[in-house]
Scaffold this motif. Structure first.
Motif, mmCIF file in Angstrom:
data_model
loop_
_atom_site.group_PDB
_atom_site.id
_atom_site.type_symbol
_atom_site.label_atom_id
_atom_site.label_comp_id
_atom_site.label_asym_id
_atom_site.label_seq_id
_atom_site.Cartn_x
_atom_site.Cartn_y
_atom_site.Cartn_z
ATOM 1 N N THR A 4 0.858 -1.180 0.000
ATOM 2 C CA THR A 4 0.000 0.000 0.000
ATOM 3 C C THR A 4 0.893 1.228 0.000
ATOM 4 O OG1 THR A 4 -0.226 0.336 2.399
ATOM 5 C CG2 THR A 4 -1.664 -1.317 1.366
ATOM 6 N N PHE A 5 0.388 2.311 -0.594
ATOM 7 C CA PHE A 5 1.247 3.475 -0.839
ATOM 8 C C PHE A 5 0.468 4.741 -0.502
ATOM 9 C CE2 PHE A 5 3.924 5.635 -4.453
ATOM 10 C CZ PHE A 5 4.630 6.364 -3.502
ATOM 11 N N LEU A 6 1.008 5.523 0.416
ATOM 12 C CA LEU A 6 0.428 6.803 0.845
ATOM 13 C C LEU A 6 1.515 7.862 0.759
ATOM 14 C CD1 LEU A 6 -1.713 7.542 3.986
ATOM 15 C CD2 LEU A 6 0.512 8.648 3.755
ATOM 16 N N SER A 7 1.169 9.053 0.247
ATOM 17 C CA SER A 7 2.173 10.109 0.155
ATOM 18 C C SER A 7 1.509 11.473 0.039
ATOM 19 C CB SER A 7 3.091 9.886 -1.059
ATOM 20 O OG SER A 7 2.449 10.308 -2.254
ATOM 21 N N ASP A 8 2.361 12.500 0.033
ATOM 22 C CA ASP A 8 1.908 13.864 -0.254
ATOM 23 C C ASP A 8 2.353 14.286 -1.656
ATOM 24 O OD1 ASP A 8 4.636 14.057 0.219
ATOM 25 O OD2 ASP A 8 4.507 15.833 1.501
ATOM 26 N N PHE A 9 2.612 13.320 -2.530
ATOM 27 C CA PHE A 9 3.163 13.613 -3.855
ATOM 28 C C PHE A 9 2.140 14.243 -4.809
ATOM 29 C CE2 PHE A 9 6.436 9.921 -3.488
ATOM 30 C CZ PHE A 9 7.240 10.716 -2.686
ATOM 31 N N GLY A 10 0.834 14.025 -4.561
ATOM 32 C CA GLY A 10 -0.152 14.461 -5.540
ATOM 33 C C GLY A 10 -0.071 13.604 -6.793
ATOM 34 N N LEU A 11 -0.899 13.946 -7.791
ATOM 35 C CA LEU A 11 -0.934 13.169 -9.023
ATOM 36 C C LEU A 11 -0.570 13.991 -10.245
ATOM 37 C CD1 LEU A 11 -4.158 11.069 -8.361
ATOM 38 C CD2 LEU A 11 -1.780 10.331 -8.117
ATOM 39 N N GLN A 12 -0.204 15.247 -10.029
ATOM 40 C CA GLN A 12 0.099 16.115 -11.163
ATOM 41 C C GLN A 12 1.493 15.846 -11.719
ATOM 42 O OE1 GLN A 12 -0.490 20.251 -10.285
ATOM 43 N NE2 GLN A 12 -0.047 20.927 -12.373
ATOM 44 N N ASP A 13 2.424 15.441 -10.854
ATOM 45 C CA ASP A 13 3.800 15.199 -11.270
ATOM 46 C C ASP A 13 4.039 13.707 -11.471
ATOM 47 O OD1 ASP A 13 4.764 17.995 -11.078
ATOM 48 O OD2 ASP A 13 4.296 17.738 -8.950
ATOM 49 N N ASP A 14 5.272 13.363 -11.741
ATOM 50 C CA ASP A 14 5.626 11.984 -12.071
ATOM 51 C C ASP A 14 6.016 11.142 -10.861
ATOM 52 O OD1 ASP A 14 8.939 12.034 -11.979
ATOM 53 O OD2 ASP A 14 8.028 13.960 -12.464
ATOM 54 N N PHE A 15 5.985 11.707 -9.651
ATOM 55 C CA PHE A 15 6.566 11.030 -8.492
ATOM 56 C C PHE A 15 5.903 9.685 -8.197
ATOM 57 C CE2 PHE A 15 6.862 15.701 -7.277
ATOM 58 C CZ PHE A 15 8.112 15.862 -7.841
ATOM 59 N N VAL A 16 4.583 9.637 -8.170
ATOM 60 C CA VAL A 16 3.881 8.397 -7.836
ATOM 61 C C VAL A 16 4.144 7.336 -8.894
ATOM 62 C CG1 VAL A 16 1.614 7.333 -7.542
ATOM 63 C CG2 VAL A 16 2.087 9.558 -6.498
ATOM 64 N N GLY A 17 4.026 7.714 -10.150
ATOM 65 C CA GLY A 17 4.255 6.745 -11.219
ATOM 66 C C GLY A 17 5.662 6.196 -11.214
ATOM 67 N N THR A 18 6.639 7.042 -10.911
ATOM 68 C CA THR A 18 8.025 6.584 -10.864
ATOM 69 C C THR A 18 8.225 5.572 -9.738
ATOM 70 O OG1 THR A 18 8.798 8.680 -11.784
ATOM 71 C CG2 THR A 18 10.425 7.327 -10.639
ATOM 72 N N CYS A 19 7.635 5.846 -8.572
ATOM 73 C CA CYS A 19 7.741 4.890 -7.457
ATOM 74 C C CYS A 19 7.071 3.560 -7.814
ATOM 75 C CB CYS A 19 7.122 5.484 -6.198
ATOM 76 S SG CYS A 19 8.059 6.871 -5.486
ATOM 77 N N HIS A 20 5.916 3.618 -8.490
ATOM 78 C CA HIS A 20 5.279 2.388 -8.961
ATOM 79 C C HIS A 20 6.243 1.615 -9.860
ATOM 80 C CE1 HIS A 20 0.778 2.375 -8.171
ATOM 81 N NE2 HIS A 20 1.168 3.490 -7.568
ATOM 82 N N GLY A 21 6.884 2.340 -10.765
ATOM 83 C CA GLY A 21 7.799 1.686 -11.687
ATOM 84 C C GLY A 21 8.955 1.007 -10.984
ATOM 85 N N VAL A 22 9.524 1.655 -9.977
ATOM 86 C CA VAL A 22 10.630 1.063 -9.220
ATOM 87 C C VAL A 22 10.176 -0.223 -8.538
ATOM 88 C CG1 VAL A 22 12.121 1.394 -7.206
ATOM 89 C CG2 VAL A 22 11.881 3.228 -8.896
ATOM 90 N N ILE A 23 9.012 -0.177 -7.905
ATOM 91 C CA ILE A 23 8.496 -1.366 -7.218
ATOM 92 C C ILE A 23 8.277 -2.502 -8.212
ATOM 93 C CG2 ILE A 23 6.516 -2.300 -5.942
ATOM 94 C CD1 ILE A 23 6.207 0.538 -4.700
ATOM 95 N N LYS A 24 7.678 -2.195 -9.359
ATOM 96 C CA LYS A 24 7.349 -3.234 -10.338
ATOM 97 C C LYS A 24 8.588 -3.814 -11.019
ATOM 98 C CE LYS A 24 2.824 -3.750 -10.420
ATOM 99 N NZ LYS A 24 2.184 -5.085 -10.245
ATOM 100 N N ARG A 25 9.645 -3.010 -11.188
ATOM 101 C CA ARG A 25 10.877 -3.546 -11.769
ATOM 102 C C ARG A 25 11.515 -4.584 -10.845
ATOM 103 N NH1 ARG A 25 13.883 -0.767 -15.866
ATOM 104 N NH2 ARG A 25 15.806 -1.313 -14.776
ATOM 105 N N ILE A 26 11.395 -4.366 -9.540
ATOM 106 C CA ILE A 26 11.966 -5.290 -8.563
ATOM 107 C C ILE A 26 11.033 -6.474 -8.322
ATOM 108 C CG2 ILE A 26 12.659 -5.531 -6.131
ATOM 109 C CD1 ILE A 26 13.478 -2.523 -6.296
ATOM 110 N N ALA A 27 9.735 -6.193 -8.248
ATOM 111 C CA ALA A 27 8.750 -7.216 -7.887
ATOM 112 C C ALA A 27 7.524 -7.083 -8.787
ATOM 113 C CB ALA A 27 8.374 -7.071 -6.417
ATOM 114 N N PRO A 28 7.627 -7.516 -10.041
ATOM 115 C CA PRO A 28 6.517 -7.316 -10.985
ATOM 116 C C PRO A 28 5.226 -8.001 -10.571
ATOM 117 C CG PRO A 28 8.214 -8.764 -11.911
ATOM 118 C CD PRO A 28 8.780 -8.176 -10.677
ATOM 119 N N GLU A 29 5.314 -8.992 -9.705
ATOM 120 C CA GLU A 29 4.114 -9.717 -9.285
ATOM 121 C C GLU A 29 3.342 -9.005 -8.175
ATOM 122 O OE1 GLU A 29 7.367 -11.012 -6.453
ATOM 123 O OE2 GLU A 29 7.195 -10.349 -8.540
ATOM 124 N N ILE A 30 3.930 -7.983 -7.590
ATOM 125 C CA ILE A 30 3.334 -7.313 -6.433
ATOM 126 C C ILE A 30 2.178 -6.421 -6.864
ATOM 127 C CG2 ILE A 30 3.772 -5.610 -4.598
ATOM 128 C CD1 ILE A 30 4.965 -8.440 -4.157
#
Length: 268
Positions: A4-30
């Motif tokens: 689960t992922f909670l932050s103050d990043f908002g959705l206007q910038d790339d921060f959330v998507g980039t973190c998703h990408g990092v997680i999925k590169r390491i653990a694509p099944e998660i």
């Protein structure tokens, strides 16, 4: 396994998507559940309260939370294990502690210090991407929390100063903790505080915030009040909040987190 992922990043910038990408590169099944990225920027207390409120409704797994105004400073990157086996990843600024303590207490705390479980290049300003997301992904894949870095004393973790209400006979001094997107105002109160002050459903009270004073009705639901009424109610997380039926009570009061709210029943 879930992250689960909670932050103050908002959705206007790339921060959330980039973190998703990092997680999925390491653990694509998660599977990743975005709790919210709408925490007010740098508002650690709001993030901690929302994390504590929502974690019991989440599947057991890894709970990644990033509200980190001290990024690049002396605060430590952290992983916690709660008594019920949940894992929490984020900064050591008090953000994780209320949720972990609520889930059976903090059983273990470790600093994120093992470079094997971080990105190769760690920036000074985006630990959400470079430290926290990789750590969460590796934990979700089954890496033991002890592998991430040295243990920390639980009593040495940073903790937040959550205001305590002053409850007297027919009067309460409360504090605004946070305001949601509908303008509802959460207070540092529970039903037990209202009962001690003899405020029960149907009671009319006077609300004083700064120079503003309004009457409010203590209600169980929004349907118990007329449109335009200020209501004092127990929200879905069993916290006491103020709302304006059909409107935005935060705008009405020009309210902000940290402000004192006085509630009186005598003479109303």
């Amino acid at each position: 396994m879930f992250v689960t992922f909670l932050s103050d990043f908002g959705l206007q910038d790339d921060f959330v998507g980039t973190c998703h990408g990092v997680i999925k590169r390491i653990a694509p099944e998660i599977q990743i559940i975005d709790v919210t990225h709408g925490i007010d920027p740098r508002h650690v207390l709001q993030g901690a309260l929302v994390l504590a409120n929502t974690t019991p409704y989440m599947p057991e797994g890894v709970h990644l939370a990033v509200v980190d105004p001290g990024v690049g400073g002396s605060r430590r990157p952290l992983a916690l294990r709660s008594g019920d086996g949940r894992l929490f990843v984020g900064p050591d600024n008090g953000l994780l502690v209320p949720a972990a303590e609520q889930q059976g207490g903090i059983q273990a705390a470790h600093e994120l210090a093992n470079a094997d479980y971080a990105l190769h290049s760690v920036s000074r300003t985006f630990h959400g991407r470079d430290l926290f997301s990789p750590a969460a992904a590796h934990l979700a894949r089954g890496v033991a929390i002890e592998e991430l870095g040295p243990p920390l004393a639980v009593d040495a973790l940073a903790r937040l100063d959550i205001p305590v209400p002053d409850v007297g006979e027919n009067r309460i001094r409360a504090t605004i903790l946070y305001i949601d997107r509908f303008g509802n105002v959460q207070l540092n109160l529970t039903r037990e505080h209202l009962e001690r002050a003899e405020v029960v459903p149907g009671t009319t009270v006077e609300i004083e915030l700064g120079l503003e004073r309004y009457y409010a009705v203590t209600a169980r639901t929004f349907a118990d009040a007329r449109r335009g009424d200020v209501i004092l109610y127990e929200d879905s997380y069993r916290n006491i909040a103020l709302a304006l039926s059909g409107g935005n009570v935060a705008e009405l009061f020009a309210a902000a987190p940290g402000q004192e709210v006085r509630i009186r029943t005598r003479g109303v």
